[in-house]
Design a protein around this motif. Sequence first.
Motif, PDB file in Angstrom:
ATOM      1  N   LEU A  17       0.185   5.318  -4.640  1.00  0.00           N
ATOM      2  CA  LEU A  17       0.120   4.166  -5.533  1.00  0.00           C
ATOM      3  C   LEU A  17      -0.340   4.576  -6.929  1.00  0.00           C
ATOM      4  O   LEU A  17       0.102   4.025  -7.928  1.00  0.00           O
ATOM      5  N   TYR A  18      -1.251   5.587  -6.967  1.00  0.00           N
ATOM      6  CA  TYR A  18      -1.743   6.045  -8.271  1.00  0.00           C
ATOM      7  C   TYR A  18      -0.613   6.672  -9.065  1.00  0.00           C
ATOM      8  O   TYR A  18      -0.491   6.458 -10.268  1.00  0.00           O
ATOM      9  N   LEU A  19       0.231   7.443  -8.371  1.00  0.00           N
ATOM     10  CA  LEU A  19       1.304   8.154  -9.062  1.00  0.00           C
ATOM     11  C   LEU A  19       2.483   7.236  -9.374  1.00  0.00           C
ATOM     12  O   LEU A  19       3.303   7.545 -10.219  1.00  0.00           O
ATOM     13  N   HIS A  20       2.586   6.108  -8.692  1.00  0.00           N
ATOM     14  CA  HIS A  20       3.680   5.180  -8.945  1.00  0.00           C
ATOM     15  C   HIS A  20       3.112   3.807  -9.280  1.00  0.00           C
ATOM     16  O   HIS A  20       3.151   2.886  -8.454  1.00  0.00           O
ATOM     17  N   PRO A  21       2.591   3.638 -10.510  1.00  0.00           N
ATOM     18  CA  PRO A  21       1.935   2.369 -10.864  1.00  0.00           C
ATOM     19  C   PRO A  21       2.877   1.167 -10.774  1.00  0.00           C
ATOM     20  O   PRO A  21       2.434   0.063 -10.487  1.00  0.00           O
ATOM     21  N   ARG A  22       4.176   1.409 -10.980  1.00  0.00           N
ATOM     22  CA  ARG A  22       5.103   0.281 -10.913  1.00  0.00           C
ATOM     23  C   ARG A  22       5.210  -0.268  -9.489  1.00  0.00           C
ATOM     24  O   ARG A  22       5.352  -1.468  -9.288  1.00  0.00           O
ATOM     25  N   LEU A  23       5.126   0.623  -8.531  1.00  0.00           N
ATOM     26  CA  LEU A  23       5.168   0.206  -7.131  1.00  0.00           C
ATOM     27  C   LEU A  23       3.955  -0.674  -6.818  1.00  0.00           C
ATOM     28  O   LEU A  23       4.071  -1.725  -6.173  1.00  0.00           O
ATOM     29  N   LEU A  24       2.796  -0.255  -7.312  1.00  0.00           N
ATOM     30  CA  LEU A  24       1.568  -1.018  -7.096  1.00  0.00           C
ATOM     31  C   LEU A  24       1.706  -2.410  -7.712  1.00  0.00           C
ATOM     32  O   LEU A  24       1.381  -3.424  -7.104  1.00  0.00           O
ATOM     33  N   LEU A  25       2.231  -2.431  -8.944  1.00  0.00           N
ATOM     34  CA  LEU A  25       2.408  -3.695  -9.647  1.00  0.00           C
ATOM     35  C   LEU A  25       3.327  -4.610  -8.844  1.00  0.00           C
ATOM     36  O   LEU A  25       3.057  -5.797  -8.673  1.00  0.00           O
ATOM     37  N   LEU A  26       4.421  -4.030  -8.338  1.00  0.00           N
ATOM     38  CA  LEU A  26       5.388  -4.810  -7.572  1.00  0.00           C
ATOM     39  C   LEU A  26       4.722  -5.400  -6.333  1.00  0.00           C
ATOM     40  O   LEU A  26       4.886  -6.586  -6.016  1.00  0.00           O
ATOM     41  N   LEU A  27       3.925  -4.555  -5.630  1.00  0.00           N
ATOM     42  CA  LEU A  27       3.261  -5.025  -4.408  1.00  0.00           C
ATOM     43  C   LEU A  27       2.286  -6.158  -4.716  1.00  0.00           C
ATOM     44  O   LEU A  27       2.193  -7.127  -3.978  1.00  0.00           O
ATOM     45  N   LEU A  28       1.567  -6.009  -5.845  1.00  0.00           N
ATOM     46  CA  LEU A  28       0.572  -7.023  -6.190  1.00  0.00           C
ATOM     47  C   LEU A  28       1.236  -8.323  -6.632  1.00  0.00           C
ATOM     48  O   LEU A  28       0.733  -9.412  -6.375  1.00  0.00           O
ATOM     49  N   LEU A  29       2.367  -8.192  -7.331  1.00  0.00           N
ATOM     50  CA  LEU A  29       2.988  -9.386  -7.910  1.00  0.00           C
ATOM     51  C   LEU A  29       3.942 -10.093  -6.962  1.00  0.00           C
ATOM     52  O   LEU A  29       4.279 -11.249  -7.194  1.00  0.00           O
ATOM     53  N   ALA A  30       4.378  -9.402  -5.892  1.00  0.00           N
ATOM     54  CA  ALA A  30       5.384 -10.002  -5.023  1.00  0.00           C
ATOM     55  C   ALA A  30       4.955 -11.357  -4.450  1.00  0.00           C
ATOM     56  O   ALA A  30       5.687 -12.335  -4.589  1.00  0.00           O
ATOM     57  N   PRO A  31       3.751 -11.459  -3.839  1.00  0.00           N
ATOM     58  CA  PRO A  31       3.386 -12.773  -3.260  1.00  0.00           C
ATOM     59  C   PRO A  31       3.322 -13.895  -4.295  1.00  0.00           C
ATOM     60  O   PRO A  31       3.945 -14.942  -4.093  1.00  0.00           O
ATOM     61  N   PRO A  32       2.596 -13.694  -5.430  1.00  0.00           N
ATOM     62  CA  PRO A  32       2.560 -14.807  -6.392  1.00  0.00           C
ATOM     63  C   PRO A  32       3.931 -15.127  -6.975  1.00  0.00           C
ATOM     64  O   PRO A  32       4.234 -16.286  -7.220  1.00  0.00           O
TER      65      PRO A  32
END
Lengths: 309, 345
Positions: A17-32
């Motif tokens: 997740l650290y190396l792929h910040p966009r993936l983290l963002l996607l995971l965090l934003l998907a539910p809302p």
Amino acid sequence: MTAAARPTPLQRLSSLLYLHPRLLLLLLLAPPLLWLGVIYLGSLFALLLQSFYYIDPFSGTIVREFSLSTYRELFTAANADIFLRTVLMAAAVTVAAAIIAFPVAYYMVRHASLKMKALLFLGVMLPLWSSYLVRVYAWKLLLAKEGIVTWFAEQLHLTWLLDAILAIPVIGGPSLSISYIGTFLVFLYIWLPFMILPIVAALERVPRSLTEASADLGARPGQTFRKVVFPLAVPGVVAGSIFTFSLTLGDYIIPRIVGNSRPFIGLAIYQLQGVAGNIPLAAAFTVVPIVVMAVYLVIARRMGAFSAL
Amino acid sequence: MSNPDSTAVSFSSVSRVFGEVRAVDNVSFDVGEGEFFSMLGPSGSGKTTCLRLIAGFEQPDAGRILVHGRNVEGVPPYERDVNTVFQDYALFPHMTVYENVAYGLMIRKVPSAERRRRAEEMLEMVKLAGMGERKPSQLSGGQRQRVALARALINHPSVLLLDEPLGALDLKLREQMQDELKSLQRRVGITFIYVTHDQGEALAMSDRLAVFNHGRIEQIGAPGEIYEHPATAFVAGFVGVSNLCEGALAQRLAGSTRPFAIRPEKISMLPASGAAPDGAVTVLGKVSAATYLGSTTRFVVALEGGGELTVVRQNSGGSLSVTPGDGVRLCWSRALMQPLQGPAK
């Protein structure tokens, strides 16, 4: 300690997740995003769609075909009365809330000690912790002919004043609890915190050095308020007014409990979809507050309410 | 400064107390008309409170403040003929640069045509011509600083107060602004009272400066006077770098236990075998550290018999090459030692 301990799966996940910040963002934003996009906006569009259907006048069933006949039905004189009544009430409540909230917020931000400020915050928030219905019914009792307001007016020998107020045409009535004044007072009470808090937030963002600079340049306190403090607090007032205005536009409980039982938009929608089963017209009714709010926001923007953001 | 007509600001025995803290403690000084006067001190030394007392944001608990001979007790900021340049600039974010600069004129109901003319003149003076329609948020730090300056100067105040106005700028810009401020002050002839914690800035710009510590003034004087003849150990240590000597060390070097200060650049360094000039104070030691600083090198010399001194030498080439571990002879003229009041800290 070994030099190269095997990373645990959890460590590998955090590295990924650290190396792929966009993936983290996607995971965090998907539910809302799902919630907002699909459930929230989706149901709103479904509602709008309903308003273009119509009720067959003979069978009373909903015809799922595109038609503007429901909107023709919406713009009748009786319904126009409802819109006007609701918008005027919402505007009156908003203006009164802003007038009452501003000094409270100003005192909280500029003058109150930390302890006093905490106390005032509690005072503003406390009513929100108790049931809305209980508070509205309590107000019905307070404002009733046998209620404490009438009693107080008697004790102060001000019954004549109360009678004079109730004798005002249109907004008066047999008692405070059966008049527009009563509805207005309860709306004002219920929505006031939603005006105070945004103004507090806006005023807190105005540094003290700005008012000092204004005084330094020769402005008296009144001028400083008009030229510096108020313009910078306007976004807070507008944010608060969006709350008080839209909440009043949509409420259907307060006008039912306190007031002269003339319908407001919310009440009309409630009756149309419940008793009358006219879902298309109820949906068309809900479009009205949306349009009113959109117009309001455009006007606020034009007046530069957001330019200090 | 004895002529009352030429005194811009006068403090006599002024105190300001916040709870337990004596922020300003029995302070007296006079600032002459047209003078560039700095108040220098570490944070919390009371210099900014003094500035706020002149501006009128604070009222003194004791003492008297005169601005051009007028007692300003109880006079609110908006009735004082002084203007302030704030540390954070305090530009009005909802107004354009032009509106910010013309604010004082607008408050005094100056007609709008004259307002515009004078604001444009001011913007030209601070080299911001043509930027009038921008918002402060669209300017760089240095540009905002100039707007704040123009906004204060447009009112032709009798005294301009500046509260660390260059603190937020980077080094290069700060040096450039120092020169600009100084030449601006000469051109407009307004009394500047300048608060700073940067001793270099205070020395470079001021006609006179006051060194503050713990709410009191330690010394007032011209930059050269303050630097060459610091009155107290605090001033010697805060303005520039000093070797502070006291007790046994002072006894050994100067023949008296009275504390004294000697600037590192005043000390000559000779080979251990070299001969000191007649009448000079001299001591042997060993270099324990040398730090190359570009134009100068700083040496720390451990003295024979204890104690150490810092010596700074120009890297002009051709002088004695010294590396840590070398034995050296230090010497300086007796007149360069500055006796101090009170104990060294």
